[in-house]
Design an enzyme around this catalytic site. Structure first.
Site, PDB file in Angstrom:
ATOM      1  N   ARG A   1      43.971  21.660  50.992  1.00  0.00           N
ATOM      2  CA  ARG A   1      43.473  23.030  50.862  1.00  0.00           C
ATOM      3  C   ARG A   1      43.614  23.467  49.410  1.00  0.00           C
ATOM      4  O   ARG A   1      44.180  22.753  48.598  1.00  0.00           O
ATOM      5  CB  ARG A   1      44.144  24.008  51.848  1.00  0.00           C
ATOM      6  CG  ARG A   1      45.542  23.756  52.244  1.00  0.00           C
ATOM      7  CD  ARG A   1      46.661  24.142  51.331  1.00  0.00           C
ATOM      8  NE  ARG A   1      46.433  25.327  50.572  1.00  0.00           N
ATOM      9  CZ  ARG A   1      46.768  25.476  49.322  1.00  0.00           C
ATOM     10  NH1 ARG A   1      47.370  24.490  48.668  1.00  0.00           N
ATOM     11  NH2 ARG A   1      46.533  26.593  48.669  1.00  0.00           N
ATOM     12  N   GLY A   2      43.091  24.673  49.112  1.00  0.00           N
ATOM     13  CA  GLY A   2      43.022  25.108  47.724  1.00  0.00           C
ATOM     14  C   GLY A   2      41.661  24.716  47.177  1.00  0.00           C
ATOM     15  O   GLY A   2      41.193  23.590  47.408  1.00  0.00           O
ATOM     16  N   ALA A   3      41.037  25.658  46.455  1.00  0.00           N
ATOM     17  CA  ALA A   3      39.623  25.480  46.090  1.00  0.00           C
ATOM     18  C   ALA A   3      39.327  24.174  45.334  1.00  0.00           C
ATOM     19  O   ALA A   3      38.478  23.388  45.777  1.00  0.00           O
ATOM     20  CB  ALA A   3      39.166  26.702  45.298  1.00  0.00           C
TER      21      ALA A   3
ATOM     22  N   ARG B   1      34.733  24.727  55.522  1.00  0.00           N
ATOM     23  CA  ARG B   1      35.317  26.009  55.074  1.00  0.00           C
ATOM     24  C   ARG B   1      34.281  26.706  54.177  1.00  0.00           C
ATOM     25  O   ARG B   1      33.708  26.071  53.294  1.00  0.00           O
ATOM     26  CB  ARG B   1      36.630  25.795  54.293  1.00  0.00           C
ATOM     27  CG  ARG B   1      37.751  25.247  55.164  1.00  0.00           C
ATOM     28  CD  ARG B   1      39.097  25.392  54.474  1.00  0.00           C
ATOM     29  NE  ARG B   1      39.612  26.755  54.563  1.00  0.00           N
ATOM     30  CZ  ARG B   1      40.695  27.164  53.884  1.00  0.00           C
ATOM     31  NH1 ARG B   1      41.327  26.359  53.070  1.00  0.00           N
ATOM     32  NH2 ARG B   1      41.128  28.405  54.028  1.00  0.00           N
TER      33      ARG B   1
ATOM     34  N   ASP C   1      39.145  31.368  44.830  1.00  0.00           N
ATOM     35  CA  ASP C   1      38.267  30.454  45.565  1.00  0.00           C
ATOM     36  C   ASP C   1      36.815  30.580  45.154  1.00  0.00           C
ATOM     37  O   ASP C   1      36.013  29.690  45.392  1.00  0.00           O
ATOM     38  CB  ASP C   1      38.390  30.702  47.068  1.00  0.00           C
ATOM     39  CG  ASP C   1      39.751  30.256  47.544  1.00  0.00           C
ATOM     40  OD1 ASP C   1      40.707  31.035  47.377  1.00  0.00           O
ATOM     41  OD2 ASP C   1      39.850  29.116  48.012  1.00  0.00           O
TER      42      ASP C   1
ATOM     43  N   ASN D   1      40.101  35.536  46.697  1.00  0.00           N
ATOM     44  CA  ASN D   1      41.312  34.696  46.751  1.00  0.00           C
ATOM     45  C   ASN D   1      42.028  35.003  48.070  1.00  0.00           C
ATOM     46  O   ASN D   1      41.593  35.869  48.847  1.00  0.00           O
ATOM     47  CB  ASN D   1      42.214  34.952  45.538  1.00  0.00           C
ATOM     48  CG  ASN D   1      43.314  33.900  45.419  1.00  0.00           C
ATOM     49  OD1 ASN D   1      43.037  32.709  45.542  1.00  0.00           O
ATOM     50  ND2 ASN D   1      44.545  34.316  45.202  1.00  0.00           N
ATOM     51  N   LYS D   2      43.115  34.325  48.291  1.00  0.00           N
ATOM     52  CA  LYS D   2      43.866  34.467  49.542  1.00  0.00           C
ATOM     53  C   LYS D   2      44.124  35.930  49.881  1.00  0.00           C
ATOM     54  O   LYS D   2      44.441  36.731  49.004  1.00  0.00           O
ATOM     55  CB  LYS D   2      45.186  33.699  49.388  1.00  0.00           C
ATOM     56  CG  LYS D   2      46.132  33.749  50.578  1.00  0.00           C
ATOM     57  CD  LYS D   2      45.493  33.275  51.866  1.00  0.00           C
ATOM     58  CE  LYS D   2      44.916  31.874  51.764  1.00  0.00           C
ATOM     59  NZ  LYS D   2      44.008  31.536  52.866  1.00  0.00           N
TER      60      LYS D   2
HETATM   61  O1  MRU Z   1      43.462  28.908  52.571  1.00  0.00           O
HETATM   62  P1  MRU Z   1      43.886  28.162  51.333  1.00  0.00           P
HETATM   63  O2  MRU Z   1      45.312  27.718  51.382  1.00  0.00           O
HETATM   64  O3  MRU Z   1      42.940  27.054  50.979  1.00  0.00           O
HETATM   65  O4  MRU Z   1      43.778  29.256  50.180  1.00  0.00           O
HETATM   66  C1  MRU Z   1      43.951  28.856  48.852  1.00  0.00           C
HETATM   67  C2  MRU Z   1      43.902  29.981  47.890  1.00  0.00           C
HETATM   68  O5  MRU Z   1      43.594  31.102  48.207  1.00  0.00           O
HETATM   69  C3  MRU Z   1      44.168  29.627  46.446  1.00  0.00           C
HETATM   70  O6  MRU Z   1      44.776  30.686  45.777  1.00  0.00           O
HETATM   71  C4  MRU Z   1      42.827  29.326  45.779  1.00  0.00           C
HETATM   72  O7  MRU Z   1      42.149  28.324  46.474  1.00  0.00           O
HETATM   73  C5  MRU Z   1      42.982  28.924  44.375  1.00  0.00           C
HETATM   74  S1  MRU Z   1      43.576  27.274  44.268  1.00  0.00           S
HETATM   75  C6  MRU Z   1      43.785  26.770  42.711  1.00  0.00           C
END
Ligand code: MRU
Length: 359
Positions: free
Chosen positions: A56-58, A99, A249, A259-260
């Site tokens: 996970r993470g963009a 996603r 993201d 973002n989250k």
């Molecule tokens: O749902 P996730 O864990 O994939 O969410 C990730 C985030 O919101 C991160 O802050 C974002 O992807 C930036 S990652 C460098």
């Protein structure tokens, strides 16, 4: 049948491992208790791992999607080039459905299908296009590591001795191929001997801050303090926070950032307390086709993520739940965007165009 392998305690921890034509993801759903990597042997497994947040993470899902498409492609080596190219488009659409919010996934998949198209248009065979896809996935992976380092170097001077730096969710090494985005300036500052504290929001409902960010920063020897999300205002009021850096993201063309969930609230609090609020990301997170944050698709996830905690039911089974995984912070609350090419400041539109075009 894929296998899981414990990762050696002293080994470098990576979100993805590409080893001898095999793809492994660190299963982030098991952290911080079990450090296990799982081999990915099919495109369906990669889809499922992205959906379940094993990876996970963009930026990391951009790289994962690229390798996933290559894994899918190599299982169709027997098709004619025409049939293969049709199948490749289908597989890219399928992976992209895992996603919706992080644009890096569709960015990586588009990069993969474009190189396949140009290779096929010059008369390449199916086998040659598959080889080209492998090279491109490896290039995306390698570039992501370089982008993280460049973001780190851009953001590093923002962190000074004695500062308190707050972050949300995980925009760390686990969300990318290497140093992370929001954490890259922190890692570089730490390695250069700057003395600072990091405050990490736990990030309900899935606790990426607690399970992942505090774990990876602690492992690197950074001075880290974990707080519950609802402690952020008190922490800022106490004067302990001098700087906030988060990841994103997707950045819309006007500089609005997704973002989250919880990031927007943090940005409003930061403005109230006069604390600089920075967003760190590579150009692959910029989406010039999305005019403003209103048009960014926000993933909504299962109600069980909200009605349970640590595997235990904590809310009535039948209660209505709203569970958006992301929110959008309007550009007006963003002090600057820390990119691989420098810090961008408002107004963002033209600077984002240049960044995306690599200027
Ligand atoms: O749902 P996730 O864990 O994939 O969410 C990730 C985030 O919101 C991160 O802050 C974002 O992807 C930036 S990652 C460098």
């Amino acid at each position: 049948m894929s296998k899981s392998h414990p990762v050696d305690e002293n080994a470098e921890i990576l979100s993805l491992y590409w080893d001898n034509d095999r793809l492994y993801f660190l299963d982030q759903t098991l952290l911080p208790v079990d450090v296990v990597r799982e081999e990915q042997t099919s495109i369906e497994q990669v889809w499922d791992s992205i959906k379940k947040l094993k990876v996970r993470g963009a930026p990391a899902i951009g790289v994962a999607g690229a390798y996933g498409l290559y894994i899918g492609a190599r299982s169709h080596a027997g098709l004619s080039i025409e049939e293969f190219m049709g199948k490749l488009q289908e597989m890219a659409v399928y992976l992209n459905s895992s996603r919706p919010t992080a644009v890096n996934l569709s960015w990586g998949l588009k990069r993969m299908t474009s190189v396949a198209e140009s290779s096929a248009s010059t008369g390449s065979s199916t086998a040659q296009v598959i080889e080209r896809l492998k090279e491109e996935a490896e290039a995306i992976h390698q570039q992501d590591q370089e982008l993280c380092r460049a973001i780190g170097e851009t953001g590093r001077p923002l962190i000074k001795d004695g500062m308190g730096v707050q972050t949300h969710c995980n925009a760390g090494g686990l969300a990318t191929s290497a140093l992370g985005t929001a954490t890259a300036p922190m890692y570089l500052a730490h390695r250069q001997g700057v003395s600072f504290k990091v405050y990490v929001d736990e990030t309900r409902p899935l606790l990426q801050g607690a399970r992942l960010t505090s774990w990876e920063l602690l492992r690197a020897g950074v001075d880290v303090t974990l707080i519950c999300d609802n402690m952020a205002a008190s922490l800022m009021a106490s004067g302990k926070v001098d700087l906030i850096i988060v990841g994103t993201d997707r950045v819309a063309a006007n500089g609005d950032v997704a973002n989250k969930i919880g990031t927007y609230g943090l940005a409003i609090l930061a403005k109230h307390f006069g604390i600089p609020f920075y967003v760190a990301c590579p150009s692959s997170t910029v989406d010039l086709n999305t005019a403003t944050g209103d048009a960014i698709p926000i993933e909504e996830r299962n109600s069980e993520e909200v009605t349970s905690f640590g595997g235990r039911q904590t809310g009535p089974e039948d209660v209505n739940v709203w569970n958006p995984a992301f929110d959008v912070t309007p550009a007006e609350h963003v002090t600057g965007i820390i990119s691989e090419k420098g810090i961008l400041r408002a107004p963002y539109s033209e600077k984002l165009i240049n960044l995306f075009r690599g200027l």
